[in-house]
Design a protein around this motif. Structure first.
Motif, PDB file in Angstrom:
ATOM      1  N   VAL A  15      29.812 -25.180  18.421  1.00 43.08           N
ATOM      2  CA  VAL A  15      28.449 -25.166  17.888  1.00 43.08           C
ATOM      3  C   VAL A  15      27.490 -24.765  19.010  1.00 43.08           C
ATOM      4  O   VAL A  15      27.494 -25.373  20.090  1.00 43.08           O
ATOM      5  CB  VAL A  15      28.059 -26.543  17.315  1.00 43.08           C
ATOM      6  N   HIS A  16      26.675 -23.767  18.756  1.00 38.06           N
ATOM      7  CA  HIS A  16      25.735 -23.290  19.774  1.00 38.06           C
ATOM      8  C   HIS A  16      24.523 -24.214  19.803  1.00 38.06           C
ATOM      9  O   HIS A  16      23.789 -24.327  18.818  1.00 38.06           O
ATOM     10  CB  HIS A  16      25.292 -21.862  19.468  1.00 38.06           C
ATOM     11  N   ILE A  17      24.322 -24.895  20.929  1.00 37.50           N
ATOM     12  CA  ILE A  17      23.209 -25.833  21.068  1.00 37.50           C
ATOM     13  C   ILE A  17      22.157 -25.251  22.003  1.00 37.50           C
ATOM     14  O   ILE A  17      22.405 -24.277  22.720  1.00 37.50           O
ATOM     15  CB  ILE A  17      23.689 -27.193  21.619  1.00 37.50           C
ATOM     16  N   ALA A  18      20.981 -25.866  21.973  1.00 39.52           N
ATOM     17  CA  ALA A  18      19.954 -25.495  22.939  1.00 39.52           C
ATOM     18  C   ALA A  18      20.483 -25.803  24.338  1.00 39.52           C
ATOM     19  O   ALA A  18      21.100 -26.847  24.568  1.00 39.52           O
ATOM     20  CB  ALA A  18      18.675 -26.284  22.668  1.00 39.52           C
ATOM     21  N   GLU A  19      20.279 -24.887  25.259  1.00 39.89           N
ATOM     22  CA  GLU A  19      20.738 -25.097  26.634  1.00 39.89           C
ATOM     23  C   GLU A  19      20.184 -26.430  27.138  1.00 39.89           C
ATOM     24  O   GLU A  19      18.988 -26.715  27.001  1.00 39.89           O
ATOM     25  CB  GLU A  19      20.253 -23.941  27.512  1.00 39.89           C
ATOM     26  N   SER A  20      21.056 -27.262  27.718  1.00 44.32           N
ATOM     27  CA  SER A  20      20.666 -28.627  28.061  1.00 44.32           C
ATOM     28  C   SER A  20      21.309 -29.065  29.370  1.00 44.32           C
ATOM     29  O   SER A  20      22.457 -28.727  29.656  1.00 44.32           O
ATOM     30  CB  SER A  20      21.076 -29.613  26.954  1.00 44.32           C
ATOM     31  N   HIS A  21      20.558 -29.856  30.137  1.00 41.47           N
ATOM     32  CA  HIS A  21      21.091 -30.493  31.337  1.00 41.47           C
ATOM     33  C   HIS A  21      20.853 -31.994  31.217  1.00 41.47           C
ATOM     34  O   HIS A  21      19.724 -32.436  30.999  1.00 41.47           O
ATOM     35  CB  HIS A  21      20.402 -29.955  32.593  1.00 41.47           C
TER      36      HIS A  21
END
Length: 300
Positions: free
Chosen positions: A116-122
């Motif tokens: 699933v493509h998610i918002a780029e996150s750290h």
């Protein structure tokens, strides 16, 4: 103990009663009543209570349905203890397993692993010894959004840039000492085009709305003046939402998949809401009956 109810609809005490002066409270009450009447229409004996009701015996209902328990993230420890206790007394919809998985936004990493493509996150773990300036330098991000991993209604959600990092450093250090946080690059298309909320029952798409932030803001929630309109998603968007729900640890009875066009022009998920999401029954009244039918099927 005799079973007295088929389903108890869960809210929090602020929304137990209707309001003629507060539209927000009225909408919560009205949507919960639509679900109540849909359940009753199917012959299910139903009650609506605050989740922290001290006098109700939860073993007297076959199931509880989480709908507007919107204080859980402010009382997380208390809610977590209650959740553990209640799960041994009645059926939870959605289940305790999926609620605990979904409460913490680390679930996004699980979905990402399943394609699933998610918002780029750290993710910044509790107790980390790092500053906002260091994070932005390491990640090479300029404009970002900071938020807690356990949150709702945009609690402690901040838009950051090189110009205001110093102003937010103290609150960041206070937050990170007690909870995990996440940092994401600012998504410009959410401001330009909005965020799409897709509602699904038992993994099947039902309806969608488009949420847009008010001028000068980046938060799309209507709590902050955002607007909502009905939306007809594309086949690609529906397929994305349904695949996202299939990737969950188990099939939820209801889900809200929030998606947007990311900075690269791709469909991405901002959040997957499985605990007590607003589902906009006031705009799609027939959907309340779809949820009620799903509840009845689970009970049988």
């Amino acid at each position: 103990m005799n079973i007295l109810y088929d389903v108890v609809i869960l809210t929090d005490s602020r929304y137990l009663n209707d309001s003629k002066t507060d539209n927000y409270k009225h909408n919560v009450y009205y949507e919960d009543r639509l679900v109540y009447h849909a359940l009753e229409q199917l012959g299910l004996k139903t009650l609506r209570l605050a989740w922290d009701d001290m006098f109700f015996d939860w073993s007297t209902t076959k199931a509880v349905l989480f709908r507007s328990t919107w204080d859980y993230f402010d009382r997380f420890d208390e809610f977590s203890e209650w959740l553990e206790r209640i799960s041994s007394e009645t059926l939870l919809l959605n289940s305790e397993k999926i609620i605990r998985w979904n409460i913490d936004k680390h679930y996004l990493l699980d979905l990402q692993e399943k394609g699933v493509h998610i918002a780029e996150s750290h993710f910044i773990e509790k107790g980390a010894k790092v500053t906002l300036a260091q994070l932005h330098d390491i990640l090479n991000w300029n404009e970002t959004v900071l938020k807690p991993c356990v949150s709702g209604a945009a609690r402690h959600t901040y838009k950051l840039s090189s110009e205001n990092l110093d102003q937010h450093e103290q609150i960041f250090q206070e937050l990170i000492s007690s909870e995990s946080m996440m940092l994401q690059p600012f998504q410009y298309n959410i401001v330009k085009k909005g965020e799409i909320s897709m509602v699904l029952f038992n993994g099947t798409f039902s309806h969608a709305v488009l949420k847009k932030a008010k001028a000068g803001d980046f938060r799309v929630q209507d709590d902050f003046g955002g607007s909502i309109e009905n939306y007809m998603p594309t086949e690609e968007e529906i397929a994305f939402a349904e695949a996202s729900v299939i990737a969950c640890p188990e099939l939820p009875i209801y889900a809200r998949v929030d998606i947007f066009e990311d900075n690269d022009g791709d469909i991405a998920m901002t959040e997957l809401e499985l605990i007590e999401p607003e589902l906009w029954f006031r705009r799609h009244k027939k959907a309340a009956l779809a949820l009620a039918k799903g509840v009845k099927n689970r009970l049988s």
